[in-house]
Design a protein around this motif. Sequence first.
Motif, PDB file in Angstrom:
ATOM      1  N   PHE A 279       0.847  -1.178   0.000  1.00  0.00           N
ATOM      2  CA  PHE A 279       0.000   0.000   0.000  1.00  0.00           C
ATOM      3  C   PHE A 279       0.887   1.232   0.000  1.00  0.00           C
ATOM      4  O   PHE A 279       1.971   1.229   0.595  1.00  0.00           O
ATOM      5  CB  PHE A 279      -0.905   0.040   1.241  1.00  0.00           C
ATOM      6  CG  PHE A 279      -1.981  -0.998   1.235  1.00  0.00           C
ATOM      7  CD1 PHE A 279      -2.781  -1.194   0.123  1.00  0.00           C
ATOM      8  CD2 PHE A 279      -2.217  -1.775   2.363  1.00  0.00           C
ATOM      9  CE1 PHE A 279      -3.779  -2.146   0.116  1.00  0.00           C
ATOM     10  CE2 PHE A 279      -3.211  -2.724   2.367  1.00  0.00           C
ATOM     11  CZ  PHE A 279      -3.993  -2.915   1.238  1.00  0.00           C
ATOM     12  N   ARG A 280       0.423   2.297  -0.631  1.00  0.00           N
ATOM     13  CA  ARG A 280       1.132   3.563  -0.632  1.00  0.00           C
ATOM     14  C   ARG A 280       0.548   4.481   0.437  1.00  0.00           C
ATOM     15  O   ARG A 280      -0.675   4.585   0.559  1.00  0.00           O
ATOM     16  CB  ARG A 280       1.036   4.238  -2.005  1.00  0.00           C
ATOM     17  CG  ARG A 280       1.762   3.482  -3.101  1.00  0.00           C
ATOM     18  CD  ARG A 280       1.755   4.252  -4.394  1.00  0.00           C
ATOM     19  NE  ARG A 280       2.614   3.621  -5.376  1.00  0.00           N
ATOM     20  CZ  ARG A 280       2.964   4.178  -6.536  1.00  0.00           C
ATOM     21  NH1 ARG A 280       2.505   5.401  -6.846  1.00  0.00           N
ATOM     22  NH2 ARG A 280       3.761   3.556  -7.373  1.00  0.00           N
ATOM     23  N   LEU A 281       1.403   5.129   1.211  1.00  0.00           N
ATOM     24  CA  LEU A 281       0.971   6.026   2.257  1.00  0.00           C
ATOM     25  C   LEU A 281       1.583   7.405   2.001  1.00  0.00           C
ATOM     26  O   LEU A 281       2.716   7.670   2.372  1.00  0.00           O
ATOM     27  CB  LEU A 281       1.420   5.503   3.628  1.00  0.00           C
ATOM     28  CG  LEU A 281       0.966   4.073   3.975  1.00  0.00           C
ATOM     29  CD1 LEU A 281       1.512   3.672   5.341  1.00  0.00           C
ATOM     30  CD2 LEU A 281      -0.542   3.960   3.945  1.00  0.00           C
ATOM     31  N   PRO A 282       0.852   8.302   1.339  1.00  0.00           N
ATOM     32  CA  PRO A 282       1.393   9.635   1.069  1.00  0.00           C
ATOM     33  C   PRO A 282       1.707  10.368   2.371  1.00  0.00           C
ATOM     34  O   PRO A 282       0.851  10.494   3.250  1.00  0.00           O
ATOM     35  CB  PRO A 282       0.265  10.326   0.298  1.00  0.00           C
ATOM     36  CG  PRO A 282      -0.617   9.219  -0.184  1.00  0.00           C
ATOM     37  CD  PRO A 282      -0.508   8.141   0.835  1.00  0.00           C
ATOM     38  N   VAL A 283       2.921  10.834   2.493  1.00  0.00           N
ATOM     39  CA  VAL A 283       3.368  11.486   3.726  1.00  0.00           C
ATOM     40  C   VAL A 283       3.123  12.981   3.620  1.00  0.00           C
ATOM     41  O   VAL A 283       3.506  13.625   2.635  1.00  0.00           O
ATOM     42  CB  VAL A 283       4.862  11.186   3.986  1.00  0.00           C
ATOM     43  CG1 VAL A 283       5.333  11.917   5.254  1.00  0.00           C
ATOM     44  CG2 VAL A 283       5.083   9.687   4.127  1.00  0.00           C
ATOM     45  N   LYS A 284       2.521  13.550   4.659  1.00  0.00           N
ATOM     46  CA  LYS A 284       2.261  14.988   4.689  1.00  0.00           C
ATOM     47  C   LYS A 284       3.234  15.691   5.633  1.00  0.00           C
ATOM     48  O   LYS A 284       3.885  15.053   6.446  1.00  0.00           O
ATOM     49  CB  LYS A 284       0.820  15.243   5.150  1.00  0.00           C
ATOM     50  CG  LYS A 284      -0.229  14.655   4.229  1.00  0.00           C
ATOM     51  CD  LYS A 284      -1.622  14.952   4.723  1.00  0.00           C
ATOM     52  CE  LYS A 284      -2.673  14.405   3.787  1.00  0.00           C
ATOM     53  NZ  LYS A 284      -4.048  14.678   4.265  1.00  0.00           N
ATOM     54  N   GLY A 285       3.308  16.991   5.491  1.00  0.00           N
ATOM     55  CA  GLY A 285       4.109  17.785   6.417  1.00  0.00           C
ATOM     56  C   GLY A 285       5.574  17.868   6.076  1.00  0.00           C
ATOM     57  O   GLY A 285       6.382  18.343   6.891  1.00  0.00           O
ATOM     58  N   ILE A 286       5.932  17.420   4.895  1.00  0.00           N
ATOM     59  CA  ILE A 286       7.359  17.479   4.510  1.00  0.00           C
ATOM     60  C   ILE A 286       7.677  18.856   3.932  1.00  0.00           C
ATOM     61  O   ILE A 286       6.948  19.347   3.089  1.00  0.00           O
ATOM     62  CB  ILE A 286       7.677  16.387   3.470  1.00  0.00           C
ATOM     63  CG1 ILE A 286       7.433  14.998   4.091  1.00  0.00           C
ATOM     64  CG2 ILE A 286       9.111  16.499   2.979  1.00  0.00           C
ATOM     65  CD1 ILE A 286       7.622  13.869   3.130  1.00  0.00           C
TER      66      ILE A 286
END
Length: 286
Positions: A279-286
Motif C-alpha cells: 500500500f502507498r501512504l502519502p506522507v504529509k508535512g514534509i
Amino acid sequence: MHPVVQGIFDNATNTITYIVSDPDSKKAAIVDPVLAYSPNDARIDPDSASGLLDELDRQGLELSYILETHAHADHLSAAHILRERTGAPVVIGANITQVQTVFASLFEMDDLALDGSSFDILVNEGDVLALGNLAINVLATPGHTPACITYIIGDAAFVGDTLFMPDYGTARADFPGGDAATLYRSVQKILSLPDETRIFVGHDYPPEGRNEPQWETSVADQRAHNVHLPDGIDEAGYVAMRNARDAALNVPRLILPSLQVNIRAGQLPAPSEKGTVFFRLPVKGI
C-alpha cells in the motif's frame, strides 16, 4: 415484498455486511462485504469472505450480486474475493468514476482505468436489477461521496453511510466530492419513502447510553428521532451543523489502505516484481 435480511456486524470497523435474499427463489445479494485487515502488520484475513459464503451455503442461497453502496473509507471490501469465488458481479454507483479520479491521482495509481471498469455493473438512479422475484431499485443518494447509492429491495432500504441509527445521526460530508447540502437532499429522498420502509445502515457506533450495536430502523423512526434532523431543520441549518461537526472529526483509521482497494472493487494493488503487495501512504508535512 419482504426480503430476508441478515446483518453481520464487524467489531473491528463497526461495519454491517448484509445478506439479503428472496425467500422463494433463494437468490441473494451481499451488501458492503468486509475484508478483515490488521493495520498493525498489514495482514489480510480472507476468512471474513469465506464466512459469508459458508452462510450462503448453510441457507441454500445462490449469490446473484455483490452490492457496494459506495467506495468505503473505513474498511477494505471483500467484493473481489467474493467475485473470484462465485462469479457474482460487483455493483456500484456510476459516479464511482469521480471518486477514482480523485484518489487514483493521490496514490499515483497509474494502472487504474478511471472508467469504473474495475466493477462489473455501474448503476444510476432508476435502474432496476432482478433478484429472483424481488427487484433491486437504485436510488442515488450522494453527499457523503458522489457515488453513494441506496438499494431498495422490497420494503428494505440499504443506505450505506448516508444515515446511521437515529441516536447517532447522519454521515459526514467532508471527503473529496462530499457536500452537506447534497447530503441533506439525499436524506430527504430516503425519508420520502413509505414510513414502514425498513432502513439498514452501513455502520453503527453506539452512543453513550447504548451498549449493543444496532442496524435496523425505519423511515418513520428516522423522521421522528434522528438527532441530526430535528423538527423544522432546513437545508441551511443542517449544512451549518454538518460542516461544524465534520471540522472536528478525525479521518478514518483505515482510509489510506481502504481507498486503494475499494476504488478497484476490492482488488489489491498489483504485486511488485518480487511478488509483494504494497500500500502507498502519502506522507504529509514534509
